[in-house]
Scaffold this motif. Sequence first.
Motif, mmCIF file in Angstrom:
data_model
loop_
_atom_site.group_PDB
_atom_site.id
_atom_site.type_symbol
_atom_site.label_atom_id
_atom_site.label_comp_id
_atom_site.label_asym_id
_atom_site.label_seq_id
_atom_site.Cartn_x
_atom_site.Cartn_y
_atom_site.Cartn_z
ATOM 1 N N GLN A 14 0.613 -1.025 0.004
ATOM 2 C CA GLN A 14 -0.044 -0.027 -0.048
ATOM 3 C C GLN A 14 1.083 1.208 0.118
ATOM 4 O O GLN A 14 1.906 1.284 0.606
ATOM 5 N N GLU A 15 0.690 2.033 -0.660
ATOM 6 C CA GLU A 15 1.423 3.548 -1.096
ATOM 7 C C GLU A 15 1.427 4.172 0.884
ATOM 8 O O GLU A 15 0.896 3.635 1.674
ATOM 9 N N ALA A 16 2.561 4.832 1.300
ATOM 10 C CA ALA A 16 3.198 5.233 2.071
ATOM 11 C C ALA A 16 3.470 4.207 3.403
ATOM 12 O O ALA A 16 4.490 4.059 4.321
ATOM 13 N N GLU A 17 3.664 2.856 3.058
ATOM 14 C CA GLU A 17 4.188 1.840 3.796
ATOM 15 C C GLU A 17 5.581 1.329 3.166
ATOM 16 O O GLU A 17 6.183 1.556 2.598
ATOM 17 N N THR A 18 5.638 0.215 3.826
ATOM 18 C CA THR A 18 6.970 0.134 3.336
ATOM 19 C C THR A 18 7.291 -1.438 2.777
ATOM 20 O O THR A 18 6.911 -2.735 3.364
ATOM 21 N N VAL A 19 8.035 -1.804 2.398
ATOM 22 C CA VAL A 19 8.405 -2.998 1.677
ATOM 23 C C VAL A 19 9.449 -3.577 1.882
ATOM 24 O O VAL A 19 10.705 -2.362 1.988
ATOM 25 N N THR A 20 9.929 -4.574 1.934
ATOM 26 C CA THR A 20 11.383 -5.421 1.628
ATOM 27 C C THR A 20 11.212 -6.499 0.565
ATOM 28 O O THR A 20 10.886 -7.837 0.753
ATOM 29 N N LEU A 21 12.085 -6.238 -0.410
ATOM 30 C CA LEU A 21 12.394 -7.163 -1.643
ATOM 31 C C LEU A 21 13.960 -7.636 -1.159
ATOM 32 O O LEU A 21 14.382 -7.704 -0.507
ATOM 33 N N SER A 22 13.468 -9.384 -1.179
ATOM 34 C CA SER A 22 14.827 -10.202 -1.291
ATOM 35 C C SER A 22 15.816 -10.152 -2.262
ATOM 36 O O SER A 22 14.846 -10.549 -3.443
ATOM 37 N N CYS A 23 16.601 -10.686 -1.775
ATOM 38 C CA CYS A 23 17.917 -10.864 -2.568
ATOM 39 C C CYS A 23 19.055 -11.678 -2.339
ATOM 40 O O CYS A 23 19.490 -11.717 -0.873
ATOM 41 N N SER A 80 11.309 2.174 1.717
ATOM 42 C CA SER A 80 9.891 3.206 3.052
ATOM 43 C C SER A 80 9.226 4.363 2.221
ATOM 44 O O SER A 80 9.212 4.683 0.911
ATOM 45 N N ASP A 81 7.920 4.452 2.634
ATOM 46 C CA ASP A 81 6.924 5.691 2.490
ATOM 47 C C ASP A 81 6.783 4.652 1.124
ATOM 48 O O ASP A 81 7.022 5.938 0.166
ATOM 49 N N SER A 82 5.965 4.418 0.322
ATOM 50 C CA SER A 82 6.155 3.730 -1.264
ATOM 51 C C SER A 82 5.585 4.661 -1.575
ATOM 52 O O SER A 82 4.179 5.016 -0.806
ATOM 53 N N GLN A 83 6.349 5.008 -2.970
ATOM 54 C CA GLN A 83 5.434 5.525 -3.595
ATOM 55 C C GLN A 83 5.040 4.903 -4.465
ATOM 56 O O GLN A 83 5.156 3.967 -5.737
ATOM 57 N N LEU A 84 3.312 5.694 -5.688
ATOM 58 C CA LEU A 84 3.082 4.845 -7.132
ATOM 59 C C LEU A 84 3.249 4.605 -7.954
ATOM 60 O O LEU A 84 4.162 3.554 -8.911
ATOM 61 N N GLY A 85 4.860 5.402 -8.073
ATOM 62 C CA GLY A 85 5.914 5.955 -8.799
ATOM 63 C C GLY A 85 6.895 4.633 -8.789
ATOM 64 O O GLY A 85 7.826 4.360 -8.944
ATOM 65 N N ASP A 86 6.760 4.220 -7.604
ATOM 66 C CA ASP A 86 7.462 3.058 -7.119
ATOM 67 C C ASP A 86 6.900 1.616 -7.780
ATOM 68 O O ASP A 86 8.175 0.476 -7.645
#
Lengths: 114, 115
Positions: A14-23, A80-86
């Motif tokens: 969701q917009e404004a939330e934080t997400v973590t991508l694994s590698c 952090s603070d995910s945006q639509l442009g991400d």
Amino acid sequence: AQTVTQSQPEMSVQEAETVTLSCTYDTSENNYYLFWYKQPPSRQMILVIRQEAYKQQNATENRFSVNFQKAAKSFSLKISDSQLGDTAMYFCAFRRGSQGNLIFGKGTKLSVKP
Amino acid sequence: EPEVTQTPSHQVTQMGQEVILRCVPISNHLYFYWYRQILGQKVEFLVSFYNNEISEKSEIFDDQFSVERPDGSNFTLKIRSTKLEDSAMYFCASSALPQGSYEQYFGPGTRLTVT
């Protein structure tokens, strides 16, 4: 041979939330570099963040940061603070210290929802 | 901001035909790369080029492939006799320096479809 694994083909946040991508990666090298590239739809790949393996401190670039765990060979990207442009494909990449070519993971498709 | 450009954006060709994919790297960069991405698979390195010669190549880059810098601006990838399995997105990249944490700047890609 070096390999890079991204275990999450798709993720959403969701917009404004934080997400973590694994590698994770596999190498016997001690001198190497790690990168996250972003590829928006129909656009070229752009560098998001980079990490030198000899540096213990995790790299940060504004809302983007990494959690680099050298012993575990893990290199996750936190947005952090995910945006639509991400919204984009995110590729993790590895480069040996002595070579120029990048070795990529398969990518994670991130969707940021309003 | 300077960027890498590629032409055409989409190329359709018949099996056995020759294709040339074109790239214009960033003007002050000296190192050039080609990568490809077969649909649904990872981006794979093909070749790197410096000082008018190949500096590294992968096992994918066989005798069917060649690269050239015909003038001061273009960097081309030629596939002599295309196969169905050459269908992929081809990305050109350039960098000021080849190693370390120096960034490779990517073009938007050329989608090659071999029928």
